[in-house]
Write a protein that holds these residues in place. Structure first.
Motif, PDB file in Angstrom:
ATOM      1  N   VAL A 105       0.870  -1.177   0.000  1.00 20.84           N
ATOM      2  CA  VAL A 105       0.000   0.000   0.000  1.00 20.84           C
ATOM      3  C   VAL A 105       0.904   1.223   0.000  1.00 20.84           C
ATOM      4  O   VAL A 105       1.982   1.210   0.625  1.00 20.84           O
ATOM      5  CB  VAL A 105      -0.957  -0.005   1.214  1.00 20.84           C
ATOM      6  N   GLU A 106       0.523   2.255  -0.721  1.00 21.50           N
ATOM      7  CA  GLU A 106       1.377   3.435  -0.890  1.00 21.50           C
ATOM      8  C   GLU A 106       1.311   4.296   0.374  1.00 21.50           C
ATOM      9  O   GLU A 106       0.387   5.089   0.551  1.00 21.50           O
ATOM     10  CB  GLU A 106       0.913   4.238  -2.117  1.00 21.50           C
ATOM     11  N   LEU A 107       2.310   4.155   1.241  1.00 19.49           N
ATOM     12  CA  LEU A 107       2.278   4.840   2.530  1.00 19.49           C
ATOM     13  C   LEU A 107       2.549   6.334   2.413  1.00 19.49           C
ATOM     14  O   LEU A 107       2.343   7.066   3.388  1.00 19.49           O
ATOM     15  CB  LEU A 107       3.287   4.192   3.485  1.00 19.49           C
ATOM     16  N   ASP A 108       2.995   6.803   1.251  1.00 18.81           N
ATOM     17  CA  ASP A 108       3.113   8.247   1.057  1.00 18.81           C
ATOM     18  C   ASP A 108       1.763   8.852   0.672  1.00 18.81           C
ATOM     19  O   ASP A 108       1.616  10.083   0.643  1.00 18.81           O
ATOM     20  CB  ASP A 108       4.151   8.567  -0.018  1.00 18.81           C
ATOM     21  N   VAL A 109       0.788   8.007   0.383  1.00 15.21           N
ATOM     22  CA  VAL A 109      -0.566   8.458   0.053  1.00 15.21           C
ATOM     23  C   VAL A 109      -1.548   8.062   1.150  1.00 15.21           C
ATOM     24  O   VAL A 109      -2.281   8.906   1.687  1.00 15.21           O
ATOM     25  CB  VAL A 109      -1.035   7.870  -1.301  1.00 15.21           C
ATOM     26  N   PHE A 110      -1.556   6.783   1.502  1.00 14.22           N
ATOM     27  CA  PHE A 110      -2.475   6.281   2.518  1.00 14.22           C
ATOM     28  C   PHE A 110      -1.769   6.363   3.873  1.00 14.22           C
ATOM     29  O   PHE A 110      -0.966   5.500   4.234  1.00 14.22           O
ATOM     30  CB  PHE A 110      -2.909   4.852   2.191  1.00 14.22           C
ATOM     31  N   ALA A 111      -2.080   7.427   4.615  1.00 14.47           N
ATOM     32  CA  ALA A 111      -1.417   7.702   5.882  1.00 14.47           C
ATOM     33  C   ALA A 111      -2.386   8.476   6.773  1.00 14.47           C
ATOM     34  O   ALA A 111      -3.329   9.111   6.278  1.00 14.47           O
ATOM     35  CB  ALA A 111      -0.143   8.517   5.656  1.00 14.47           C
ATOM     36  N   PRO A 112      -2.206   8.423   8.087  1.00 16.19           N
ATOM     37  CA  PRO A 112      -3.086   9.189   8.986  1.00 16.19           C
ATOM     38  C   PRO A 112      -3.052  10.677   8.651  1.00 16.19           C
ATOM     39  O   PRO A 112      -2.021  11.220   8.244  1.00 16.19           O
ATOM     40  CB  PRO A 112      -2.485   8.912  10.371  1.00 16.19           C
ATOM     41  N   ALA A 113      -4.189  11.325   8.810  1.00 13.14           N
ATOM     42  CA  ALA A 113      -4.313  12.763   8.543  1.00 13.14           C
ATOM     43  C   ALA A 113      -5.331  13.346   9.517  1.00 13.14           C
ATOM     44  O   ALA A 113      -6.094  12.614  10.151  1.00 13.14           O
ATOM     45  CB  ALA A 113      -4.732  13.013   7.096  1.00 13.14           C
ATOM     46  N   ASP A 114      -5.326  14.660   9.632  1.00  9.87           N
ATOM     47  CA  ASP A 114      -6.247  15.338  10.544  1.00  9.87           C
ATOM     48  C   ASP A 114      -7.696  15.068  10.124  1.00  9.87           C
ATOM     49  O   ASP A 114      -8.092  15.398   9.000  1.00  9.87           O
ATOM     50  CB  ASP A 114      -5.969  16.838  10.547  1.00  9.87           C
ATOM     51  N   GLN A 115      -8.460  14.468  11.041  1.00 10.70           N
ATOM     52  CA  GLN A 115      -9.822  14.053  10.697  1.00 10.70           C
ATOM     53  C   GLN A 115     -10.706  15.247  10.337  1.00 10.70           C
ATOM     54  O   GLN A 115     -11.448  15.213   9.352  1.00 10.70           O
ATOM     55  CB  GLN A 115     -10.439  13.284  11.866  1.00 10.70           C
ATOM     56  N   GLY A 116     -10.628  16.301  11.124  1.00  9.26           N
ATOM     57  CA  GLY A 116     -11.456  17.472  10.856  1.00  9.26           C
ATOM     58  C   GLY A 116     -11.149  18.108   9.520  1.00  9.26           C
ATOM     59  O   GLY A 116     -12.056  18.488   8.768  1.00  9.26           O
ATOM     60  N   ALA A 117      -9.857  18.222   9.193  1.00 14.27           N
ATOM     61  CA  ALA A 117      -9.468  18.817   7.920  1.00 14.27           C
ATOM     62  C   ALA A 117      -9.963  17.963   6.753  1.00 14.27           C
ATOM     63  O   ALA A 117     -10.421  18.497   5.733  1.00 14.27           O
ATOM     64  CB  ALA A 117      -7.952  18.968   7.864  1.00 14.27           C
ATOM     65  N   ALA A 171      -7.761   8.489   0.276  1.00 18.78           N
ATOM     66  CA  ALA A 171      -7.124   8.477   1.594  1.00 18.78           C
ATOM     67  C   ALA A 171      -7.796   9.475   2.534  1.00 18.78           C
ATOM     68  O   ALA A 171      -7.953   9.207   3.737  1.00 18.78           O
ATOM     69  CB  ALA A 171      -5.635   8.781   1.447  1.00 18.78           C
ATOM     70  N   GLN A 172      -8.199  10.623   2.013  1.00 16.02           N
ATOM     71  CA  GLN A 172      -8.919  11.603   2.830  1.00 16.02           C
ATOM     72  C   GLN A 172     -10.219  11.014   3.364  1.00 16.02           C
ATOM     73  O   GLN A 172     -10.592  11.254   4.524  1.00 16.02           O
ATOM     74  CB  GLN A 172      -9.231  12.853   2.018  1.00 16.02           C
ATOM     75  N   ALA A 173     -10.923  10.253   2.525  1.00 17.96           N
ATOM     76  CA  ALA A 173     -12.185   9.654   2.957  1.00 17.96           C
ATOM     77  C   ALA A 173     -11.963   8.666   4.090  1.00 17.96           C
ATOM     78  O   ALA A 173     -12.723   8.648   5.074  1.00 17.96           O
ATOM     79  CB  ALA A 173     -12.863   8.967   1.773  1.00 17.96           C
ATOM     80  N   TYR A 174     -10.909   7.838   3.973  1.00 25.22           N
ATOM     81  CA  TYR A 174     -10.606   6.911   5.064  1.00 25.22           C
ATOM     82  C   TYR A 174     -10.284   7.667   6.350  1.00 25.22           C
ATOM     83  O   TYR A 174     -10.767   7.326   7.431  1.00 25.22           O
ATOM     84  CB  TYR A 174      -9.403   6.034   4.692  1.00 25.22           C
ATOM     85  N   ALA A 175      -9.447   8.700   6.241  1.00 22.67           N
ATOM     86  CA  ALA A 175      -9.019   9.441   7.426  1.00 22.67           C
ATOM     87  C   ALA A 175     -10.170  10.235   8.039  1.00 22.67           C
ATOM     88  O   ALA A 175     -10.156  10.519   9.241  1.00 22.67           O
ATOM     89  CB  ALA A 175      -7.856  10.369   7.069  1.00 22.67           C
ATOM     90  N   ALA A 176     -11.158  10.610   7.230  1.00 20.88           N
ATOM     91  CA  ALA A 176     -12.301  11.366   7.739  1.00 20.88           C
ATOM     92  C   ALA A 176     -13.252  10.495   8.547  1.00 20.88           C
ATOM     93  O   ALA A 176     -14.010  10.990   9.378  1.00 20.88           O
ATOM     94  CB  ALA A 176     -13.056  12.006   6.573  1.00 20.88           C
ATOM     95  N   ALA A 177     -13.212   9.190   8.310  1.00 18.67           N
ATOM     96  CA  ALA A 177     -14.186   8.279   8.929  1.00 18.67           C
ATOM     97  C   ALA A 177     -13.734   7.832  10.317  1.00 18.67           C
ATOM     98  O   ALA A 177     -12.549   7.813  10.631  1.00 18.67           O
ATOM     99  CB  ALA A 177     -14.397   7.067   8.037  1.00 18.67           C
ATOM    100  N   ASP A 178     -14.719   7.445  11.118  1.00 16.39           N
ATOM    101  CA  ASP A 178     -14.422   6.831  12.411  1.00 16.39           C
ATOM    102  C   ASP A 178     -14.212   5.331  12.262  1.00 16.39           C
ATOM    103  O   ASP A 178     -13.479   4.720  13.040  1.00 16.39           O
ATOM    104  CB  ASP A 178     -15.571   7.102  13.391  1.00 16.39           C
ATOM    105  N   VAL A 179     -14.869   4.738  11.275  1.00 13.83           N
ATOM    106  CA  VAL A 179     -14.725   3.312  11.041  1.00 13.83           C
ATOM    107  C   VAL A 179     -15.061   3.032   9.582  1.00 13.83           C
ATOM    108  O   VAL A 179     -15.903   3.714   8.980  1.00 13.83           O
ATOM    109  CB  VAL A 179     -15.642   2.475  11.977  1.00 13.83           C
ATOM    110  N   PHE A 180     -14.368   2.057   9.000  1.00 17.03           N
ATOM    111  CA  PHE A 180     -14.700   1.581   7.658  1.00 17.03           C
ATOM    112  C   PHE A 180     -15.373   0.226   7.806  1.00 17.03           C
ATOM    113  O   PHE A 180     -14.860  -0.657   8.510  1.00 17.03           O
ATOM    114  CB  PHE A 180     -13.455   1.436   6.783  1.00 17.03           C
TER     115      PHE A 180
END
Length: 314
Positions: A175-187, A262-271
């Motif tokens: 998985v591309e860790l430079d793309v799929f990585a934790p991000a600020d949920q609110g942002a 990746a933003q969509a994943y980070a925005a969610a509380d659970v997938f």
């Protein structure tokens, strides 16, 4: 996506990689001429050919057999299509072990095939696994490897394949860790115009009308729970006939850009991936890389993608 990740991994270790698109997805979609395709592979002169999904390409059943006779060929089982007469997932049907034919219960489901052609397609696929220059199989999960070995063993016992054991190795997608990585949920929620408050449940929705994907089960479960702060966020679109009641649903549409995904994943509380059949499930590993836990059923390769109690719940 899975095939691209495998090729990127090979390229990262110094191998030279050539990519061939079997189908031009124009309007209308056009499948490459099989002889032209084999000639193009010959010109590249690769040490090995790595074949992925070729669903719906209208290639003849003997294409893989001809390819394997000319070049060492491996088929990556992203699903069960290379083992069956026409389907990517069997829905519990075991005819692929004894012979797919015109009595297929789902000839009209993607990838569709006329019933009279199913038996020939099934036999043609298995001919590629016979003889001294046969294609080999690689599976994306141990579950997928078990399905493949069951099919090959059945054909061996029937005398149609060489009387030698068939072992199907597994390969793992990166998985591309430079793309799929934790991000600020609110942002991320603001960027996608999602509610900043509330509990966001993310799910994939390919129209919502594929029974295998299990989306109606998720919708029914959320409706039954009737939690006041839950928002169901769908990657894709729900089928118009799917009754969501008072459930708060937001549809992002098809998201093809990896960073937006990746933003969509980070925005969610659970997938939540409610699939009833799944060979592996890259969505679960993508969610985990973004720091979002997943929930899935204990079917197929899902328990290999979602480690219960570690990156989610099975």
């Amino acid at each position: 996506i899975g095939q691209k990740r495998l090729l990127n991994a090979l390229a990262a270790t110094g191998h030279e990689v050539f990519a061939f698109a079997v189908m031009n997805r124009g309007d209308p979609p056009r499948t490459a001429d099989p002889e032209d395709l084999i000639a193009a592979v010959d010109r590249a002169a690769p040490d090995v050919v790595l074949v992925g999904n070729i669903h719906g390409t209208n290639l003849p059943p003997d294409f893989i057999e001809k390819l394997a006779q000319r070049r060492p060929t491996a088929l990556v089982l992203h699903d069960m299509w290379h083992l069956t007469g026409r389907c990517a997932y069997t829905g519990g049907c075991t005819k692929y072990l004894t012979g797919c034919d015109a009595s297929c219960p789902t000839p009209e489901i993607y990838p569709p095939l006329a019933p009279k052609e199913i038996a020939g397609a099934w036999r043609g696929k298995y001919r590629a696994f016979a003889g001294p220059r046969r294609a080999v199989l690689l599976a994306n999960s141990q579950w997928m490897a078990d399905q493949a070995e069951a099919g090959l063993t059945a054909r061996r016992e029937s005398g149609e394949l060489a009387d030698t054991p068939y072992t199907v190795p597994t390969v793992r997608y990166g998985v591309e860790l430079d793309v799929f990585a934790p991000a600020d949920q609110g942002a991320c929620r603001r960027a996608l115009q999602l509610p900043e408050n509330g509990f966001l449940v993310l799910a994939s929705a390919s129209g919502g009308d594929d029974p295998r994907k299990g989306l109606p089960l998720l919708v029914a479960a959320l409706a039954k729970l009737s939690l006041p702060d839950v928002v169901l966020v769908c990657l894709g679109y729900l089928n118009d006939g799917l009754q969501t009641g008072n459930l708060n649903v937001r549809m992002l549409g098809y998201v093809g850009e990896p960073r937006q995904l990746a933003q969509a994943y980070a925005a969610a509380d659970v997938f939540v991936g409610p699939s009833l059949e799944e060979a592996f499930g890259q969505v679960f590993t993508e969610a985990a890389a973004c720091g979002t836990p997943s929930i899935g059923f204990p079917v197929g390769g899902i328990p290999e993608a979602v480690i219960d109690g570690v990156n989610g719940l099975v």
